[in-house]
Design a protein around this motif. Structure first.
Motif, mmCIF file in Angstrom:
data_model
loop_
_atom_site.group_PDB
_atom_site.id
_atom_site.type_symbol
_atom_site.label_atom_id
_atom_site.label_comp_id
_atom_site.label_asym_id
_atom_site.label_seq_id
_atom_site.Cartn_x
_atom_site.Cartn_y
_atom_site.Cartn_z
ATOM 1 N N ALA A 121 -2.963 7.187 0.928
ATOM 2 C CA ALA A 121 -3.681 6.406 -0.077
ATOM 3 C C ALA A 121 -4.902 5.715 0.528
ATOM 4 O O ALA A 121 -5.951 5.631 -0.109
ATOM 5 C CB ALA A 121 -2.742 5.380 -0.715
ATOM 6 N N ILE A 140 -4.794 1.657 -9.250
ATOM 7 C CA ILE A 140 -3.772 2.232 -8.382
ATOM 8 C C ILE A 140 -2.513 2.467 -9.199
ATOM 9 O O ILE A 140 -1.986 1.548 -9.830
ATOM 10 C CB ILE A 140 -3.477 1.301 -7.187
ATOM 11 N N VAL A 180 0.251 -1.500 -2.245
ATOM 12 C CA VAL A 180 -0.976 -2.191 -2.649
ATOM 13 C C VAL A 180 -1.258 -3.353 -1.699
ATOM 14 O O VAL A 180 -2.411 -3.583 -1.316
ATOM 15 C CB VAL A 180 -0.883 -2.675 -4.109
#
Length: 107
Positions: free
Chosen positions: A33, A50, A73
């Protein structure tokens, strides 16, 4: 910006998802990511949403998936240079909780 470009950053399958690979690690999911986030930002996007790529397959959000997204995150946040949001497709209330926990740009 008059017409912002908001990119969708898909996290790979997370724990709790039926397609989460048993040999996968959260570190690998986050590293992937981070590479994609860097490419999106270098490409000039104005914001990033996201989301868990495969969350739509689940009938409801599992706590482990929400927790895994929070970790992901949280670790990505230091690299995010544009406004960002989060989305758990299968659970809008969990999305709001997650957004608050990671201090997403909610408007």
């Amino acid at each position: 910006v008059k017409k912002p470009i908001i990119a969708l950053l898909h996290l790979r399958a997370l724990p709790g998802d039926p397609l989460y690979e048993k040999d996968a690690t959260m570190g690998e999911v986050i590293e992937n990511a981070a590479r994609e986030l860097q490419a999106l930002q270098e490409g000039g996007v104005d914001g990033v949403l996201i989301a868990n790529e495969l969350a739509f397959r689940m009938k409801k959000g599992f706590y482990v998936t929400v927790a895994a997204m929070g970790r992901g995150v949280g670790e990505l946040k230091k690299e995010i240079k544009v406004p960002f949001g989060v989305n758990i497709v299968s659970n809008p209330l969990a999305t709001i909780d997650l957004a608050a926990a990671v201090e997403a740009d909610m408007g």
